[in-house]
Design a protein around this motif. Structure first.
Motif, PDB file in Angstrom:
ATOM      1  N   GLN A 252     -36.033 -22.918 -41.137  1.00 23.30           N
ATOM      2  CA  GLN A 252     -36.563 -21.917 -42.062  1.00 23.30           C
ATOM      3  C   GLN A 252     -35.782 -20.614 -41.954  1.00 23.30           C
ATOM      4  N   MET A 253     -35.590 -19.957 -43.103  1.00 25.72           N
ATOM      5  CA  MET A 253     -34.974 -18.636 -43.164  1.00 25.72           C
ATOM      6  C   MET A 253     -35.968 -17.681 -43.798  1.00 25.72           C
ATOM      7  N   ILE A 254     -36.163 -16.552 -43.123  1.00 20.52           N
ATOM      8  CA  ILE A 254     -37.150 -15.565 -43.531  1.00 20.52           C
ATOM      9  C   ILE A 254     -36.458 -14.248 -43.837  1.00 20.52           C
ATOM     10  N   ASP A 255     -36.828 -13.610 -44.933  1.00 23.90           N
ATOM     11  CA  ASP A 255     -36.375 -12.253 -45.224  1.00 23.90           C
ATOM     12  C   ASP A 255     -37.139 -11.338 -44.275  1.00 23.90           C
ATOM     13  N   ARG A 256     -36.433 -10.734 -43.318  1.00 26.41           N
ATOM     14  CA  ARG A 256     -37.093  -9.944 -42.277  1.00 26.41           C
ATOM     15  C   ARG A 256     -37.858  -8.764 -42.864  1.00 26.41           C
ATOM     16  N   LYS A 257     -37.283  -8.054 -43.827  1.00 22.26           N
ATOM     17  CA  LYS A 257     -37.935  -6.866 -44.377  1.00 22.26           C
ATOM     18  C   LYS A 257     -39.189  -7.217 -45.165  1.00 22.26           C
ATOM     19  N   LYS A 258     -39.128  -8.290 -45.943  1.00 20.90           N
ATOM     20  CA  LYS A 258     -40.264  -8.669 -46.785  1.00 20.90           C
ATOM     21  C   LYS A 258     -41.257  -9.562 -46.059  1.00 20.90           C
ATOM     22  N   GLY A 259     -40.814 -10.212 -44.973  1.00 22.46           N
ATOM     23  CA  GLY A 259     -41.711 -11.090 -44.229  1.00 22.46           C
ATOM     24  C   GLY A 259     -42.094 -12.347 -45.003  1.00 22.46           C
ATOM     25  N   VAL A 260     -41.160 -12.880 -45.798  1.00 25.07           N
ATOM     26  CA  VAL A 260     -41.443 -14.087 -46.571  1.00 25.07           C
ATOM     27  C   VAL A 260     -40.325 -15.106 -46.375  1.00 25.07           C
ATOM     28  N   GLU A 261     -40.716 -16.366 -46.437  1.00 23.45           N
ATOM     29  CA  GLU A 261     -39.737 -17.438 -46.370  1.00 23.45           C
ATOM     30  C   GLU A 261     -38.935 -17.451 -47.664  1.00 23.45           C
ATOM     31  N   ILE A 262     -37.604 -17.459 -47.528  1.00 23.41           N
ATOM     32  CA  ILE A 262     -36.762 -17.518 -48.731  1.00 23.41           C
ATOM     33  C   ILE A 262     -36.138 -18.897 -48.914  1.00 23.41           C
ATOM     34  N   TRP A 263     -36.053 -19.674 -47.815  1.00 23.91           N
ATOM     35  CA  TRP A 263     -35.433 -20.991 -47.906  1.00 23.91           C
ATOM     36  C   TRP A 263     -35.833 -21.817 -46.697  1.00 23.91           C
ATOM     37  N   HIS A 264     -35.992 -23.102 -46.927  1.00 24.18           N
ATOM     38  CA  HIS A 264     -36.088 -24.026 -45.800  1.00 24.18           C
ATOM     39  C   HIS A 264     -35.375 -25.318 -46.162  1.00 24.18           C
ATOM     40  N   GLY A 265     -34.897 -25.973 -45.124  1.00 27.74           N
ATOM     41  CA  GLY A 265     -34.250 -27.256 -45.287  1.00 27.74           C
ATOM     42  C   GLY A 265     -34.681 -28.177 -44.165  1.00 27.74           C
ATOM     43  N   TYR A 266     -34.563 -29.462 -44.399  1.00 27.77           N
ATOM     44  CA  TYR A 266     -34.978 -30.406 -43.369  1.00 27.77           C
ATOM     45  C   TYR A 266     -34.127 -31.660 -43.412  1.00 27.77           C
ATOM     46  N   ALA A 267     -34.109 -32.324 -42.288  1.00 28.83           N
ATOM     47  CA  ALA A 267     -33.505 -33.653 -42.170  1.00 28.83           C
ATOM     48  C   ALA A 267     -34.534 -34.527 -41.492  1.00 28.83           C
ATOM     49  N   SER A 268     -34.812 -35.687 -42.058  1.00 32.89           N
ATOM     50  CA  SER A 268     -35.783 -36.630 -41.499  1.00 32.89           C
ATOM     51  C   SER A 268     -35.098 -37.965 -41.243  1.00 32.89           C
ATOM     52  N   GLY A 269     -35.643 -38.715 -40.322  1.00 32.30           N
ATOM     53  CA  GLY A 269     -35.124 -40.044 -40.033  1.00 32.30           C
ATOM     54  C   GLY A 269     -34.202 -40.097 -38.834  1.00 32.30           C
TER      55      GLY A 269
ATOM     56  N   PRO B 185     -45.022 -11.745 -38.619  1.00 36.49           N
ATOM     57  CA  PRO B 185     -46.044 -12.249 -39.553  1.00 36.49           C
ATOM     58  C   PRO B 185     -45.440 -12.847 -40.813  1.00 36.49           C
ATOM     59  N   TYR B 186     -44.698 -13.921 -40.645  1.00 30.57           N
ATOM     60  CA  TYR B 186     -44.016 -14.501 -41.787  1.00 30.57           C
ATOM     61  C   TYR B 186     -44.877 -15.571 -42.435  1.00 30.57           C
ATOM     62  N   ALA B 187     -45.010 -15.437 -43.728  1.00 32.14           N
ATOM     63  CA  ALA B 187     -45.875 -16.338 -44.476  1.00 32.14           C
ATOM     64  C   ALA B 187     -45.114 -17.567 -44.929  1.00 32.14           C
ATOM     65  N   TYR B 188     -45.725 -18.709 -44.748  1.00 31.81           N
ATOM     66  CA  TYR B 188     -45.224 -19.952 -45.304  1.00 31.81           C
ATOM     67  C   TYR B 188     -45.811 -20.077 -46.696  1.00 31.81           C
ATOM     68  N   ALA B 189     -45.016 -20.405 -47.669  1.00 29.16           N
ATOM     69  CA  ALA B 189     -45.483 -20.514 -49.049  1.00 29.16           C
ATOM     70  C   ALA B 189     -46.366 -21.752 -49.177  1.00 29.16           C
ATOM     71  N   GLY B 190     -47.660 -21.583 -49.061  1.00 29.57           N
ATOM     72  CA  GLY B 190     -48.604 -22.685 -49.012  1.00 29.57           C
ATOM     73  C   GLY B 190     -48.898 -23.359 -50.330  1.00 29.57           C
ATOM     74  N   GLU B 191     -48.297 -22.890 -51.435  1.00 26.26           N
ATOM     75  CA  GLU B 191     -48.589 -23.520 -52.718  1.00 26.26           C
ATOM     76  C   GLU B 191     -47.886 -24.854 -52.881  1.00 26.26           C
ATOM     77  N   ARG B 192     -46.990 -25.197 -51.966  1.00 27.48           N
ATOM     78  CA  ARG B 192     -46.379 -26.509 -52.030  1.00 27.48           C
ATOM     79  C   ARG B 192     -46.404 -27.149 -50.651  1.00 27.48           C
ATOM     80  N   LYS B 193     -46.231 -28.441 -50.639  1.00 26.92           N
ATOM     81  CA  LYS B 193     -46.318 -29.199 -49.396  1.00 26.92           C
ATOM     82  C   LYS B 193     -44.952 -29.784 -49.078  1.00 26.92           C
ATOM     83  N   VAL B 194     -44.711 -29.967 -47.787  1.00 27.07           N
ATOM     84  CA  VAL B 194     -43.494 -30.621 -47.334  1.00 27.07           C
ATOM     85  C   VAL B 194     -43.908 -31.840 -46.531  1.00 27.07           C
ATOM     86  N   GLN B 195     -43.443 -33.002 -46.947  1.00 22.72           N
ATOM     87  CA  GLN B 195     -43.696 -34.252 -46.232  1.00 22.72           C
ATOM     88  C   GLN B 195     -42.490 -34.551 -45.354  1.00 22.72           C
ATOM     89  N   LEU B 196     -42.715 -34.696 -44.072  1.00 21.57           N
ATOM     90  CA  LEU B 196     -41.631 -35.009 -43.149  1.00 21.57           C
ATOM     91  C   LEU B 196     -41.896 -36.352 -42.485  1.00 21.57           C
TER      92      LEU B 196
END
Length: 191
Positions: free
Chosen positions: A142-159, A123-134
């Motif tokens: 995405q990297m999730i803190d397993r104990k807290k169940g929250v996303e701590i970092w995400h990265g992307y490559a587009s194109g 049950p990992y929550a995506y931080a919905g207060e911001r948007k990601v345009q791909l």
């Protein structure tokens, strides 16, 4: 989370976002105070894959291509090892997941990632207060803190496109994943 921006590298746009990062875009010449919600990246030493990555039959989030899924997973494993992280089949400090998008998309919640992207036991929550345009031809990691169940970092490559289709060239995928990890400024070891 506050977006850290993006960079254009060899026709590929790369960006990342980290939980609790102070917003330094205010124009102030003084550094922003530390955010108490920032994760302590020094505590993360191990990682496990999300259930949909370990499911050898699931290709729905990878352009319905199991070979492509394996290619991206291998590239991410290489980069995680290069950052000093140790893989654990279960119970890692971080849960790592990724998805590819062949069409432009905007992610605002877990719902935009697709049903089953996170298993009901994840049950990992995506931080919905911001948007990601791909853009089309994107990989989102995405990297999730397993104990807290929250996303701590995400990265992307587009194109990652060749004309109007996703370019699944192994060399380009490895370079794109490497560029994503250049945005991740943390290590599991003390190098």
């Amino acid at each position: 989370m506050v977006a850290t921006g993006c960079a254009q590298q060899s026709g590929v746009t790369v960006g990342s976002d980290q939980a609790g990062r102070a917003n330094t875009a205010s124009g102030s010449m003084y550094p922003a105070p530390a955010n108490p919600n920032s994760p302590d990246f020094s505590q993360y030493k191990t990682y496990s894959w999300s259930s949909q990555i370990t499911n050898s039959q699931n290709s729905v989030f990878f352009l319905n291509d199991l070979l492509f899924k394996t290619m991206v997973r291998d590239a991410v494993e290489h980069e995680m090892a290069a950052k000093g992280y140790t893989y654990q089949p279960t119970g890692g400090d971080l849960v790592v997941n990724f998805r590819s998008f062949d069409q432009p998309t905007e992610i605002t919640s877990n719902d935009n990632l697709g049903t089953g992207y996170w298993d009901s036991t994840e049950p990992y929550a995506y931080a919905g207060e911001r948007k990601v345009q791909l853009d089309k031809g994107s990989i989102l990691l995405q990297m999730i803190d397993r104990k807290k169940g929250v996303e701590i970092w995400h990265g992307y490559a587009s194109g990652l496109t060749d004309g109007n289709v996703f370019d699944k060239n192994k060399d380009k995928v490895y370079v794109a994943v490497g560029q994503i990890f250049k945005e991740y400024n943390h290590r599991a070891d003390k190098l």
